[in-house]
Design an enzyme around this catalytic site. Sequence first.
Site, PDB file in Angstrom:
ATOM      1  N   ALA A  65       0.864  -1.179   0.000  1.00 34.15           N
ATOM      2  CA  ALA A  65       0.000   0.000   0.000  1.00 34.15           C
ATOM      3  C   ALA A  65       0.899   1.227   0.000  1.00 34.15           C
ATOM      4  CB  ALA A  65      -0.878  -0.020   1.239  1.00 34.15           C
ATOM      5  N   GLY A 109       0.644  -4.957   1.155  1.00 28.98           N
ATOM      6  CA  GLY A 109      -0.581  -5.021   0.352  1.00 28.98           C
ATOM      7  C   GLY A 109      -0.363  -5.676  -1.001  1.00 28.98           C
ATOM      8  N   GLU A 112      -0.686  -9.259  -0.289  1.00 32.63           N
ATOM      9  CA  GLU A 112      -2.105  -9.515   0.007  1.00 32.63           C
ATOM     10  C   GLU A 112      -2.937  -9.517  -1.283  1.00 32.63           C
ATOM     11  OE1 GLU A 112      -2.166  -6.301   2.937  1.00 32.63           O
ATOM     12  OE2 GLU A 112      -2.747  -7.766   4.452  1.00 32.63           O
ATOM     13  N   GLU A 132       4.899  -4.947   7.261  1.00 38.10           N
ATOM     14  CA  GLU A 132       4.196  -3.844   7.927  1.00 38.10           C
ATOM     15  C   GLU A 132       4.735  -3.572   9.329  1.00 38.10           C
ATOM     16  OE1 GLU A 132       2.718  -6.240   6.144  1.00 38.10           O
ATOM     17  OE2 GLU A 132       1.096  -5.387   4.934  1.00 38.10           O
TER      18      GLU A 132
END
Length: 258
Positions: A65, A109, A112, A132
Amino acid sequence: MSYETILVETKDKVGVITLNRPKALNALNDQLMDELGHALQQFDQDDAIGCIVLTGSEKAFAAGADIALMANYTYMDAFKGNYVTKNWEHIRQIRKPVIAAVSGYALGGGCELAMMCDFIIASETAKFGQPEIKLGTIPGCGGTQRLPRAISKSKAMDLCLTARMMDAQEAERSGLVSRVVAPEKLMEETLAAAATIACMSLPVVMMIKDTVNRAYETTLSEGVQYERRMFYSTFASDDQKEGMKAFLEKRPPQFKNS
Ligand code: HXC
């Protein structure tokens, strides 16, 4: 809709989406996730498309992200803005198979997103991780849930707690990816797999995707019962008649998606 952060093309019956923010290693911001969701839905609704491929660049599938976007978020920005939920979950509504072709980094992300695809084909250069923790946060789009289901609790804890990256060989050994191929073969092999799927009966393909995914949402007895109902339902299709007739007549089937 014209896209600025993704490239979209079709190759015969396969829809190909390429994440395209090269300067930020395909960091996933709202614009990209909106565009990705839109492109996925377009392919899902297009009768001429039988399978979708999602890929990135040679260096990065996606490095996560967008940290610049999140850096100053408050709790209320995330909560009231419905961060992640509002535009990361579109891929879960897609009924046709989505294959991730991963080269380079698939982190946070990005990992993911790859895991939300139906299967992952990795280049030998692929690196997977959930770093993260180094940013003072935790995976937010299913990493803590999909990783243990894909690679075991022990490896998921290892990756999420140490932030270490897993290379393509380890990812294949652990079951995260279905195949590892040479970097120059990544798209060729992924497109071949997608074309194979796109030649099958589309409703049967969609039933298989739905039924395999059911395994992650239910008990074994319920899942087997669900599978049995879906199996019976294939006998109401023309394509089952054609598939079995073609086998007996020793010829390739001509599926009509009905
Ligand atoms: C924003 C990013 C980015 C990211 C890289 N960039 N990753 N920008 N968000 N996730 C930018 C860098 O700032 C840099 O911009 C450019 O991309 C190139 O990156 P470099 O770091 O210079 O490249 P390199 O040295 O090769 O290192 C590659 C890397 C590193 C190991 C992948 O970039 C990295 O660690 N990135 C962050 C990975 C990460 O922590 N991901 C998880 C994010 S949190 P400039 O302008 O300086 O050239 C997350 C939570 C998900 O994903 C929750 C659900 C939504």
